[in-house]
Design an enzyme around this catalytic site. Structure first.
Site, PDB file in Angstrom:
ATOM      1  N   GLY A   1       0.825  -1.207   0.000  1.00  0.00           N
ATOM      2  CA  GLY A   1       0.000   0.000   0.000  1.00  0.00           C
ATOM      3  C   GLY A   1       0.855   1.250   0.000  1.00  0.00           C
ATOM      4  CB  THR A   2       3.967   2.107   1.845  1.00  0.00           C
ATOM      5  OG1 THR A   2       3.386   1.795   3.110  1.00  0.00           O
ATOM      6  CG2 THR A   2       4.905   3.288   1.982  1.00  0.00           C
TER       7      THR A   2
ATOM      8  CG  ASN B   1      -4.964   3.727   9.505  1.00  0.00           C
ATOM      9  OD1 ASN B   1      -5.253   4.772   8.928  1.00  0.00           O
ATOM     10  ND2 ASN B   1      -3.928   3.621  10.298  1.00  0.00           N
TER      11      ASN B   1
ATOM     12  CD  GLN C   1      -6.967  -0.529   7.272  1.00  0.00           C
ATOM     13  OE1 GLN C   1      -7.775  -1.454   7.429  1.00  0.00           O
ATOM     14  NE2 GLN C   1      -5.719  -0.638   7.673  1.00  0.00           N
TER      15      GLN C   1
ATOM     16  CG  HIS D   1      -0.500  -6.607   4.755  1.00  0.00           C
ATOM     17  ND1 HIS D   1      -0.573  -6.259   6.078  1.00  0.00           N
ATOM     18  CD2 HIS D   1      -0.043  -5.504   4.109  1.00  0.00           C
ATOM     19  CE1 HIS D   1      -0.155  -4.999   6.230  1.00  0.00           C
ATOM     20  NE2 HIS D   1       0.162  -4.529   5.058  1.00  0.00           N
TER      21      HIS D   1
ATOM     22  CB  THR E   1      11.426 -10.059 -11.643  1.00  0.00           C
ATOM     23  OG1 THR E   1      12.502  -9.749 -12.519  1.00  0.00           O
ATOM     24  CG2 THR E   1      10.841 -11.427 -11.988  1.00  0.00           C
TER      25      THR E   1
ATOM     26  CB  CYS F   1       5.377   3.522  23.473  1.00  0.00           C
ATOM     27  SG  CYS F   1       6.310   4.905  24.080  1.00  0.00           S
TER      28      CYS F   1
HETATM   29  N1  PLP Z   1      -2.739   3.165   4.105  1.00  0.00           N
HETATM   30  C1  PLP Z   1      -3.494   2.766   5.131  1.00  0.00           C
HETATM   31  C2  PLP Z   1      -4.796   3.433   5.386  1.00  0.00           C
HETATM   32  C3  PLP Z   1      -3.079   1.710   5.947  1.00  0.00           C
HETATM   33  O1  PLP Z   1      -3.827   1.304   6.950  1.00  0.00           O
HETATM   34  C4  PLP Z   1      -1.835   1.090   5.654  1.00  0.00           C
HETATM   35  C5  PLP Z   1      -1.326   0.001   6.514  1.00  0.00           C
HETATM   36  O2  PLP Z   1      -1.620  -0.039   7.691  1.00  0.00           O
HETATM   37  C6  PLP Z   1      -1.096   1.548   4.556  1.00  0.00           C
HETATM   38  C7  PLP Z   1      -1.568   2.588   3.807  1.00  0.00           C
HETATM   39  C8  PLP Z   1       0.221   0.927   4.191  1.00  0.00           C
HETATM   40  O3  PLP Z   1       0.022  -0.323   3.589  1.00  0.00           O
HETATM   41  P1  PLP Z   1       1.244  -1.374   3.506  1.00  0.00           P
HETATM   42  O4  PLP Z   1       1.417  -1.924   4.879  1.00  0.00           O
HETATM   43  O5  PLP Z   1       0.791  -2.404   2.535  1.00  0.00           O
HETATM   44  O6  PLP Z   1       2.421  -0.622   3.037  1.00  0.00           O
END
Ligand code: PLP
Length: 394
Positions: free
Chosen positions: A71-72, A150, A178, A200, A236, A324
């Site tokens: 996602g990132t 999230n 999410q 995931h 790849t 934390c």
């Molecule tokens: N965006 C949201 C709203 C998320 O909740 C998350 C992961 O918690 C991400 C992006 C990042 O996804 P990834 O863990 O696949 O990089």
């Protein structure tokens, strides 16, 4: 002790059928999808099948789906693509409650000379639409807003926002990490140009994601190298995980309409009981527009970490918005942006459910939680300090 896993917004287990789908690629189907020979060619065909499955869940076209590593990466790629495609524009609009994948990327771009407007939310975590329309100007390259939060599950009104942005001709990306697989998404109707998802979070493996890019949207690659993904994302292909993501999307699509009421039913049962049985508990976030699987509850005058540790002793996994946790040393930026009082932020717990949770598990949490809260409030030397400071703050 049997694990009760209520932390599905952090990550999910891999569905058995997804694992089955992946295994051949980790054994006999090890070819490179870019190879000319038939052995590699088989993988190309299967990657295209997975792409079609992802597209179907979103009512998109297969060629609008680019596989990524997470996602990132999808979020970073979408924003970078917009600013690279529109070099004369230097402004990004997002919200204060986005995931670090967006917030920190925008901060990185600020260091490179871009300007970001972070739109505030109200006490329920709803986007301040009044502030939003004021923020867009001729310099805006992209608006990036999450579909669902999230931490709280709050859903932003993307339809309304997207229509406004279409009128103004501004690119619109949504981080739907999410939302995908939890609520229906129809990209033929939803006016967004790009959308991120992550494997995931929907019972596929970690290390795979996708970016939807609407046909006709100008696109710049973020990962540069080979010609994979039609020249849009080099490297790849992670064939096993891509196949797993395809299967997970197919399963999510088949089950969406029956899972939604199931998850909502379990979540509401948990939430209602905890609010009734634990004094000084409150829900964080708009309860009208929320993901069906998420609840964020503050148990005031107790520390979230202490609650998590106690829950852990009973085999219950959840997460907290206090300092934390999740590798961060700061209290939740989402709850702070919602102006949640400090004592409530410190005692906030997120429960996030999946199709694999049962009534019996929820019943067990309802049984143990009131005792945990009572015991911690009695034990915690800081509870009186929390009480005092929060009375001052509110
Ligand atoms: N965006 C949201 C709203 C998320 O909740 C998350 C992961 O918690 C991400 C992006 C990042 O996804 P990834 O863990 O696949 O990089």
């Amino acid at each position: 002790m049997k694990l009760i896993y209520l932390d599905n917004n952090a990550t999910t287990c891999i569905t058995p059928e997804v694992l089955e789908e992946m295994l051949p690629y980790l054994k006999e189907l090890y070819g490179n999808p870019s190879s000319m020979h038939t052995f590699g060619g088989q993988l190309r065909k299967r990657i295209e099948e997975a792409r079609a499955r992802v597209a179907k869940l979103l009512n998109a076209e297969p060629e609008e789906i680019i596989f990524t590593s997470c996602g990132t990466e999808s979020d970073n790629t979408a924003i970078m693509s917009a600013v690279e495609s529109l070099p004369q524009k230097k402004h990004i609009v997002t919200s204060v409650v986005e995931h670090p994948a967006v917030v920190n990327f925008c901060k990185y771009l600020e260091r490179k000379g871009y300007r970001t407007t972070f739109i505030p939310v109200d006490k329920q975590g709803r986007l301040r639409l009044d502030e939003f329309s004021k923020a867009i100007d001729d310099d805006t390259a992209i608006v990036s807003l999450m579909y669902a939060n999230n931490e709280t599950g709050v859903i932003f009104p993307l339809m309304e926002i997207g229509e406004l942005l279409r009128e103004r001709g501004v690119l619109f990306h949504t981080d739907a990490v999410q939302a995908v697989g939890k609520i229906p998404i129809d990209l033929k109707k939803l006016p967004v140009d790009m959308l991120s998802l992550s494997g995931h979070k929907l019972h596929a493996p970690k290390g795979v994601g996708a970016l939807y890019v609407r046909k006709g949207t100008r696109f710049h690659s973020y990962i540069i190298g080979g010609h994979q993904e039609n020249g849009r994302r080099a490297g790849t292909e992670n064939a096993a995980s891509i196949a797993g993501l395809g299967k997970a999307c197919e399963i999510a699509g088949e089950n969406l309409y029956k899972e939604r009421p199931y998850l909502k039913g379990l979540r509401d049962k948990l939430e209602t009981a905890l609010l009734k049985l634990c004094p000084d508990a409150r829900i964080n976030g708009d309860t009208e527009n929320r993901l069906p699987n998420t609840t964020n509850i503050s148990f005031e005058y107790v520390e979230g970490e202490s609650i998590l540790l106690k829950l852990n002793e009973f085999g219950v996994c959840a997460s907290s918005g206090s300092a934390c946790t999740s590798g961060s040393h700061e209290p939740s930026h989402v709850l702070m942006a919602m102006d949640v009082p400090p004592a409530a932020i410190h005692g906030s717990i997120r429960f996030s459910l999946s199709r694999y949770n049962t009534e019996a598990e929820v019943k067990k949490v309802i049984e143990i939680m009131p005792g945990i809260i009572k015991e911690l409030r009695k034990l915690s030397p800081t509870s009186l300090e929390f009480l005092a400071s929060s009375r001052k703050d509110t």
